[in-house]
Each structure stands twice: as structure tokens, then as C-alpha cells.
Design a protein around this motif. Structure first.
Motif, PDB file in Angstrom:
ATOM      1  N   TRP A  52       0.711  -1.214  -0.113  1.00  0.00           N
ATOM      2  CA  TRP A  52       0.050  -0.045  -0.089  1.00  0.00           C
ATOM      3  C   TRP A  52       0.767   1.474  -0.137  1.00  0.00           C
ATOM      4  CZ3 TRP A  52      -1.076   4.355   2.116  1.00  0.00           C
ATOM      5  CH2 TRP A  52      -2.390   5.137   2.149  1.00  0.00           C
ATOM      6  N   ILE A  53       1.908   1.267   0.878  1.00  0.00           N
ATOM      7  CA  ILE A  53       2.813   2.228   0.890  1.00  0.00           C
ATOM      8  C   ILE A  53       3.590   2.539  -0.467  1.00  0.00           C
ATOM      9  CG2 ILE A  53       4.762   3.375   1.999  1.00  0.00           C
ATOM     10  CD1 ILE A  53       3.896   2.130   4.785  1.00  0.00           C
ATOM     11  N   ARG A  54       4.123   1.699  -0.991  1.00  0.00           N
ATOM     12  CA  ARG A  54       4.937   1.583  -2.057  1.00  0.00           C
ATOM     13  C   ARG A  54       3.891   2.168  -3.332  1.00  0.00           C
ATOM     14  NH1 ARG A  54       8.780   3.574  -4.126  1.00  0.00           N
ATOM     15  NH2 ARG A  54       9.917   2.594  -2.417  1.00  0.00           N
ATOM     16  N   ASP A  55       2.639   1.468  -3.435  1.00  0.00           N
ATOM     17  CA  ASP A  55       1.800   1.921  -4.435  1.00  0.00           C
ATOM     18  C   ASP A  55       1.520   3.478  -4.244  1.00  0.00           C
ATOM     19  OD1 ASP A  55       1.605  -0.276  -5.452  1.00  0.00           O
ATOM     20  OD2 ASP A  55      -0.118  -0.903  -4.518  1.00  0.00           O
ATOM     21  N   LYS A  56       1.130   3.877  -3.059  1.00  0.00           N
ATOM     22  CA  LYS A  56       0.662   5.509  -2.875  1.00  0.00           C
ATOM     23  C   LYS A  56       2.098   6.214  -3.007  1.00  0.00           C
ATOM     24  CE  LYS A  56      -2.364   7.243  -1.379  1.00  0.00           C
ATOM     25  NZ  LYS A  56      -3.650   7.742  -1.861  1.00  0.00           N
ATOM     26  N   ALA A  57       3.139   5.748  -2.693  1.00  0.00           N
ATOM     27  CA  ALA A  57       4.343   6.506  -3.177  1.00  0.00           C
ATOM     28  C   ALA A  57       4.592   6.779  -4.375  1.00  0.00           C
ATOM     29  CB  ALA A  57       5.640   5.969  -2.338  1.00  0.00           C
ATOM     30  N   ASP A  58       4.260   5.610  -5.315  1.00  0.00           N
ATOM     31  CA  ASP A  58       4.628   5.663  -6.792  1.00  0.00           C
ATOM     32  C   ASP A  58       3.433   6.919  -7.362  1.00  0.00           C
ATOM     33  OD1 ASP A  58       6.672   3.834  -6.654  1.00  0.00           O
ATOM     34  OD2 ASP A  58       5.288   2.285  -7.196  1.00  0.00           O
TER      35      ASP A  58
ATOM     36  N   PHE B 218       5.544  14.851  -9.568  1.00  0.00           N
ATOM     37  CA  PHE B 218       6.823  15.474  -9.455  1.00  0.00           C
ATOM     38  C   PHE B 218       7.309  15.641 -11.015  1.00  0.00           C
ATOM     39  CE2 PHE B 218       6.645  14.643  -5.072  1.00  0.00           C
ATOM     40  CZ  PHE B 218       7.500  15.626  -4.535  1.00  0.00           C
ATOM     41  N   PRO B 219       8.008  16.682 -11.379  1.00  0.00           N
ATOM     42  CA  PRO B 219       8.550  16.679 -12.892  1.00  0.00           C
ATOM     43  C   PRO B 219       9.596  15.628 -12.820  1.00  0.00           C
ATOM     44  CG  PRO B 219       8.673  18.822 -11.665  1.00  0.00           C
ATOM     45  CD  PRO B 219       8.158  17.609 -10.621  1.00  0.00           C
ATOM     46  N   GLU B 220       9.660  15.172 -14.105  1.00  0.00           N
ATOM     47  CA  GLU B 220      10.471  13.989 -14.629  1.00  0.00           C
ATOM     48  C   GLU B 220      12.116  14.316 -14.205  1.00  0.00           C
ATOM     49  OE1 GLU B 220      10.138  10.865 -15.861  1.00  0.00           O
ATOM     50  OE2 GLU B 220       8.316  11.254 -15.109  1.00  0.00           O
ATOM     51  N   CYS B 221      12.590  15.480 -14.358  1.00  0.00           N
ATOM     52  CA  CYS B 221      14.134  15.678 -14.008  1.00  0.00           C
ATOM     53  C   CYS B 221      14.349  16.840 -13.262  1.00  0.00           C
ATOM     54  CB  CYS B 221      14.598  15.566 -15.123  1.00  0.00           C
ATOM     55  SG  CYS B 221      14.584  17.259 -16.533  1.00  0.00           S
ATOM     56  N   ALA B 222      15.452  17.217 -12.810  1.00  0.00           N
ATOM     57  CA  ALA B 222      15.788  18.321 -11.704  1.00  0.00           C
ATOM     58  C   ALA B 222      15.785  19.528 -12.879  1.00  0.00           C
ATOM     59  CB  ALA B 222      16.977  17.964 -11.331  1.00  0.00           C
ATOM     60  N   MET B 223      16.012  19.393 -14.091  1.00  0.00           N
ATOM     61  CA  MET B 223      15.996  20.547 -14.854  1.00  0.00           C
ATOM     62  C   MET B 223      14.806  21.400 -14.980  1.00  0.00           C
ATOM     63  SD  MET B 223      19.008  21.787 -16.298  1.00  0.00           S
ATOM     64  CE  MET B 223      18.777  22.475 -17.840  1.00  0.00           C
TER      65      MET B 223
ATOM     66  N   ILE C 278      16.427  10.466  -5.612  1.00  0.00           N
ATOM     67  CA  ILE C 278      16.373   9.985  -4.203  1.00  0.00           C
ATOM     68  C   ILE C 278      15.541  10.915  -3.380  1.00  0.00           C
ATOM     69  CG2 ILE C 278      17.896  10.018  -2.174  1.00  0.00           C
ATOM     70  CD1 ILE C 278      19.970   8.937  -4.173  1.00  0.00           C
ATOM     71  N   PHE C 279      15.487  12.267  -3.680  1.00  0.00           N
ATOM     72  CA  PHE C 279      14.767  13.343  -2.928  1.00  0.00           C
ATOM     73  C   PHE C 279      13.334  12.977  -3.188  1.00  0.00           C
ATOM     74  CE2 PHE C 279      12.070  17.013  -3.781  1.00  0.00           C
ATOM     75  CZ  PHE C 279      12.144  17.540  -2.498  1.00  0.00           C
ATOM     76  N   VAL C 280      12.977  12.775  -4.507  1.00  0.00           N
ATOM     77  CA  VAL C 280      11.592  12.586  -4.698  1.00  0.00           C
ATOM     78  C   VAL C 280      10.861  11.194  -3.925  1.00  0.00           C
ATOM     79  CG1 VAL C 280       9.844  11.748  -6.346  1.00  0.00           C
ATOM     80  CG2 VAL C 280      11.489  13.788  -6.804  1.00  0.00           C
TER      81      VAL C 280
END
Length: 95
Positions: free
Chosen positions: A27-33, A39-44, A71-73
Motif C-alpha cells: 500500500w505504501i509503495r503504491d501510494k508513493a509511486d 513531480f517533474p521528471e527531471c531536476a532541470m 532520491i529526494f523524490v
């Protein structure tokens, strides 16, 4: 109660606890995904032209920056998913 039936009962309790932990982790993994998709795909993509800095100068274009961003996301989404699981459990939405 014979010792064999007691052993079976203990085994069943352990299996139920393991199954509940697996369900919680899923449940936690599905919610995290689900949260990570917002979130945006990349840091740029965090760069804004109104800023007076170059994204290349600060390193947003590097692989290391992308790895750190991933890692942050993941950390943020897992923390929020765990919090949401606690709330859902309190409200009785999950078993």
C-alpha cells in the motif's frame, strides 16, 4: 489443546502478521509511486528563466543532480505515503 494444534495456531498468527506487513508495504509503495507521478521528471524542470542563475552553472544538468533528485523524490513520497497510511488506518480505510 494438543501441542500440535498450538503450534499450528502460532504458525497461523505469524503468517497473518507477515501478510499484513506485506499488504502495508505494498500500500505504501503504491501510494508513493502515485505521489511521485506528480513531480517533474527531471531536476532541470525546476529551473525558471526568471532566476538569475544558469542551470548549467549550478549543475542541474548533471547525472549526479538527477540521481540526487530521484532520491529526494523517493524519500519525500515514501514519507508522505507512510503518513497517509497511518491516517487511513486510523480512519479504518485499510485493514
Amino acid at each position: 489443546m494438543s501441542r500440535f494444534s498450538m503450534y499450528d495456531r502460532v504458525q497461523q498468527i505469524q503468517e497473518n502478521a507477515e501478510a499484513a506487513q506485506v499488504d502495508k508495504d505494498d500500500w505504501i509503495r503504491d501510494k508513493a509511486d502515485e505521489l511521485a507521478r506528480d513531480f517533474p521528471e527531471c531536476a532541470m524542470e525546476f529551473y525558471r528563466p526568471s532566476l538569475r542563475m544558469s542551470p548549467y552553472r549550478v549543475g542541474l544538468d548533471s547525472d549526479a543532480a538527477q540521481d540526487a533528485y530521484a532520491i529526494f523524490v523517493e524519500s519525500v513520497c515514501l514519507a508522505k505515503a507512510k503518513e497517509l497510511y497511518g491516517e487511513a488506518k486510523f480512519m479504518g480505510d485499510v485493514a
